[in-house]
Design a protein around this motif. Structure first.
Motif, PDB file in Angstrom:
ATOM      1  N   ASP A 441       0.833  -1.206   0.000  1.00 56.48           N
ATOM      2  CA  ASP A 441       0.000   0.000   0.000  1.00 56.48           C
ATOM      3  C   ASP A 441       0.866   1.254   0.000  1.00 56.48           C
ATOM      4  OD1 ASP A 441      -2.291  -1.465  -0.022  1.00 56.48           O
ATOM      5  OD2 ASP A 441      -2.754  -1.215   2.110  1.00 56.48           O
ATOM      6  N   THR A 518     -10.466  -7.352  -7.803  1.00 59.70           N
ATOM      7  CA  THR A 518     -10.267  -5.917  -8.059  1.00 59.70           C
ATOM      8  C   THR A 518      -9.826  -5.201  -6.782  1.00 59.70           C
ATOM      9  OG1 THR A 518     -11.942  -5.970  -9.800  1.00 59.70           O
ATOM     10  CG2 THR A 518     -11.376  -3.813  -8.881  1.00 59.70           C
ATOM     11  N   ILE A 519     -10.473  -5.535  -5.655  1.00 63.27           N
ATOM     12  CA  ILE A 519     -10.113  -4.898  -4.385  1.00 63.27           C
ATOM     13  C   ILE A 519      -8.744  -5.383  -3.918  1.00 63.27           C
ATOM     14  CG2 ILE A 519     -10.798  -4.604  -1.975  1.00 63.27           C
ATOM     15  CD1 ILE A 519     -13.698  -4.911  -2.869  1.00 63.27           C
ATOM     16  N   MET A 522      -5.778  -3.406  -5.363  1.00 62.10           N
ATOM     17  CA  MET A 522      -5.634  -1.984  -5.033  1.00 62.10           C
ATOM     18  C   MET A 522      -4.433  -1.752  -4.126  1.00 62.10           C
ATOM     19  SD  MET A 522      -9.590  -0.852  -4.338  1.00 62.10           S
ATOM     20  CE  MET A 522     -10.827  -0.875  -5.638  1.00 62.10           C
ATOM     21  N   SER A 524      -4.021   1.372  -2.834  1.00 61.58           N
ATOM     22  CA  SER A 524      -4.434   2.536  -2.050  1.00 61.58           C
ATOM     23  C   SER A 524      -5.419   2.074  -0.989  1.00 61.58           C
ATOM     24  CB  SER A 524      -5.087   3.590  -2.958  1.00 61.58           C
ATOM     25  OG  SER A 524      -5.712   4.592  -2.168  1.00 61.58           O
ATOM     26  N   LYS A 526      -7.174   3.893   0.938  1.00 60.88           N
ATOM     27  CA  LYS A 526      -8.368   4.726   0.860  1.00 60.88           C
ATOM     28  C   LYS A 526      -9.350   4.159  -0.155  1.00 60.88           C
ATOM     29  CE  LYS A 526      -9.890   9.442  -0.216  1.00 60.88           C
ATOM     30  NZ  LYS A 526      -9.449  10.805  -0.608  1.00 60.88           N
ATOM     31  N   ASP A 527      -8.849   3.807  -1.344  1.00 62.01           N
ATOM     32  CA  ASP A 527      -9.727   3.238  -2.377  1.00 62.01           C
ATOM     33  C   ASP A 527     -10.337   1.914  -1.909  1.00 62.01           C
ATOM     34  OD1 ASP A 527      -9.052   5.362  -3.945  1.00 62.01           O
ATOM     35  OD2 ASP A 527      -7.568   4.261  -5.143  1.00 62.01           O
ATOM     36  N   ARG A 528      -9.554   1.114  -1.205  1.00 66.12           N
ATOM     37  CA  ARG A 528     -10.059  -0.177  -0.732  1.00 66.12           C
ATOM     38  C   ARG A 528     -11.168   0.034   0.302  1.00 66.12           C
ATOM     39  NH1 ARG A 528      -5.749  -2.320   1.895  1.00 66.12           N
ATOM     40  NH2 ARG A 528      -4.710  -2.430  -0.121  1.00 66.12           N
ATOM     41  N   ILE A 530     -13.147   2.612   0.594  1.00 67.02           N
ATOM     42  CA  ILE A 530     -14.341   3.148  -0.082  1.00 67.02           C
ATOM     43  C   ILE A 530     -15.097   2.013  -0.775  1.00 67.02           C
ATOM     44  CG2 ILE A 530     -15.103   4.606  -2.002  1.00 67.02           C
ATOM     45  CD1 ILE A 530     -12.830   6.546  -1.281  1.00 67.02           C
ATOM     46  N   ALA A 531     -14.357   1.102  -1.418  1.00 68.26           N
ATOM     47  CA  ALA A 531     -15.011  -0.028  -2.095  1.00 68.26           C
ATOM     48  C   ALA A 531     -15.724  -0.924  -1.091  1.00 68.26           C
ATOM     49  CB  ALA A 531     -13.964  -0.820  -2.879  1.00 68.26           C
ATOM     50  N   ARG A 534     -18.974   0.672   0.077  1.00 72.58           N
ATOM     51  CA  ARG A 534     -20.052   0.536  -0.913  1.00 72.58           C
ATOM     52  C   ARG A 534     -20.683  -0.855  -0.848  1.00 72.58           C
ATOM     53  NH1 ARG A 534     -16.919   3.287  -6.079  1.00 72.58           N
ATOM     54  NH2 ARG A 534     -17.139   5.480  -5.401  1.00 72.58           N
TER      55      ARG A 534
END
Length: 545
Positions: A441, A518-519, A522, A524, A526-528, A530-531, A534
């Motif tokens: 990360d 996809t996760i 990642m 990042s 932060k992106d993980r 957020i996913a 969701r």
């Protein structure tokens, strides 16, 4: 007189009878037996030897001589005579048992000289299946093929040898049957090797007759023909002519290379340990004679044949060193977890999450075994891909424990380690490999870090609320397989792979593999997060009431 136990007068009558007819084998044989009863072992050996010279293919003559030699304490020579008996009369189980007894006593004395007190196991269950008469025909003396031999006897010997051409080789000439655990102690190897007799050998011709073959590669100097070649000298043991040493006689029939870590199967065949294991991954039968080795596979009693190792170290030290160097280079290549990482194509795996595997395919048996042998205890896990074979991202798994089953299958307990990206796809010995680059990360600082910590705490609370709201039966299933939800990390960036609770949640959420992949890819945090948030919002709304 003998029946009345008047042994002295009986012997006198036998002596007169032999003087009148010195070539009657029955008289000599009976007198030899009488000498043994009177404990005149040297005279018994002489009479038995005379019978063997007159009738070289008579099993009883060799049996009488073996009994006399054994009683006289000459175990090595007695053992050789017992081998001749079995070669001439394969079904003689009594002889097999007595041969095993002499062999056990022979090596018991070796253990006592080395200060070892462990007794040899008793053999109460009958003769060993490893005492193969067909392999013993090669050790018969040259006199057995003399022109005076009867045709019937020659035919009998042809039948006992199995009808196949047989020549002297290092692996076969040393496949002497042994009681269980005989060579398990390495301290006794040198003394054991020196104690064994090396018999003459025979070569089968097309006519079915037997004639002397070239001398064995490991003959004693007295048995070898005179030669001007230099001798390799080993103090106090043997002198071996250099021109009789050939590494080709000690090659594994599977890899066609010099034996490395040789093991001998219950049916008497010797292979490299790694070669035998690979064969048994596919079929639980001996690669040569096809004898079933299921019990051998179940016990996994792959004990090295120390006698064969001693032969290699003593006579072929340079070749063995080169073979060891090649093996070490192969292990070094296999232990490189960047250039050629073994890939198990099965399911999604995540860092810190347990991933138990049921291994039954031969290629994966080999892969798991190699990961243990090299000491890395790691391999990659990827999901399948219709185009490339496996996905471009995956997770390394670390082996914690392996449980083997009798049929060769195994259950492997692993746990996720590091994530990786596949740079190139490959194959090795049937299983997939990959050149990889490990993922970590990206770290943030300042305002971004404060924002990340706030998002981290918020998603963790959301995950805790979702798990708490599940039905009890669903909770128990998740807990039994994945354990409890890991605690919240005080430093979200403390681990290169991110917080452990994220991977736990990703493993238990009802997501398809492609979404999970996809996760996983990642870098990042932060992106993980957020996913994951969701997904939590989606499953909370869609959860059945």
């Amino acid at each position: 007189m003998w029946k009345k136990h008047d042994l002295a007068n009986a012997l006198e009558k036998f002596n007169k009878a032999v003087e009148i007819a010195p070539s009657i084998c029955r008289l000599l044989g009976r007198r030899a037996e009488l000498h043994m009863e009177m404990r005149n072992f040297s005279q018994a050996i002489q009479d038995a030897d005379s019978v063997c010279r007159l009738k070289p293919q008579c099993p009883k003559a060799h049996y009488t001589k073996a009994k006399a030699l054994s009683a006289a304490g000459r175990a090595e020579e007695a053992l050789q005579q017992y081998f001749y008996c079995v070669a001439l009369k394969p079904g003689w189980s009594v002889v097999k048992l007595e041969a095993q007894k002499v062999l056990g006593e022979l090596f018991s004395s070796v253990f006592e000289e080395d200060g070892l007190s462990a007794p040899l196991p008793s053999r109460q269950s009958g003769p060993s299946s490893r005492l193969k008469p067909s392999s013993l025909v090669n050790s018969l003396p040259p006199s057995f093929g003399a022109p005076g031999c009867s045709k019937d006897a020659s035919a009998s010997m042809s039948k006992s040898s199995g009808g196949s051409e047989s020549t002297s080789s290092g692996s076969s000439s040393l496949a002497i049957p042994k009681p269980d655990g005989l060579f398990e102690n390495p301290k006794s190897r040198t003394a054991v090797l020196s104690a064994l007799p090396v018999p003459s050998t025979l070569k089968r011709k097309g006519s079915g007759e037997l004639s002397p073959a070239p001398p064995c590669k490991l003959h004693r100097p007295a048995d070898c023909p005179s030669s001007s070649a230099a001798l390799r000298v080993f103090p106090g043991v043997r002198q071996v002519p250099m021109d009789l040493l050939d590494s080709g006689d000690l090659e594994c029939s599977l890899c066609m290379r010099l034996f490395y870590e040789p093991v001998t199967t219950p049916c008497g065949h010797t292979f490299c340990l790694k070669c035998l294991e690979r064969c048994m991954d596919h079929n639980p039968n001996c690669p040569l004679c096809k004898e079933n080795l299921s019990e051998y596979l179940a016990s996994r009693g792959y004990s090295k044949t120390f006698l064969m190792e001693e032969v290699l170290q003593r006579y072929l030290a340079e070749e063995l060193a080169e073979r060891k160097k090649v093996h070490e280079e192969e292990m070094k290549e296999l232990s490189n977890l960047n250039q050629e990482v073994p890939i198990f194509i099965c399911t999604m795996a995540f860092p810190t999450i347990p991933c138990p595997l049921h291994v039954f395919e031969p290629r994966y048996r080999l892969m798991i075994r190699r990961s243990m042998e090299t000491g890395t205890k790691q391999f990659g896990m990827c999901i399948a891909d219709d185009v490339k074979g496996f996905a471009d991202y995956g997770c390394m798994l670390e082996v914690k424990d392996v449980k083997f089953f009798p049929d060769g299958r195994s259950v492997v307990d692993t746990v996720g380690a590091a994530r990786f990206k596949v740079l190139s796809h490959g194959q090795r010995d049937g299983y997939h490999t990959a050149k990889i680059d490990y993922l970590e990360d990206r770290k943030v600082e300042g305002e971004e870090l404060a924002e990340l910590v706030k998002l981290h705490d918020s998603v963790y609370d959301q995950a805790t609320a979702w798990f708490t709201s599940l039905r009890d039966n669903m909770k128990s299933q998740i807990l039994s397989h994945f354990g409890h939800l890991p605690v919240k990390d005080p430093d979200p960036q403390g681990n290169p792979n991110g917080p452990a609770w994220c991977w736990w949640l990703l493993a238990v959420l009802p997501l398809e593999n492609r979404a999970q992949l996809t996760i996983l890819a990642m870098t990042s945090l932060k992106d993980r997060l957020i996913a994951i948030r969701r997904v939590l919002i989606f499953v909370t709304r869609k959860r059945p009431r």
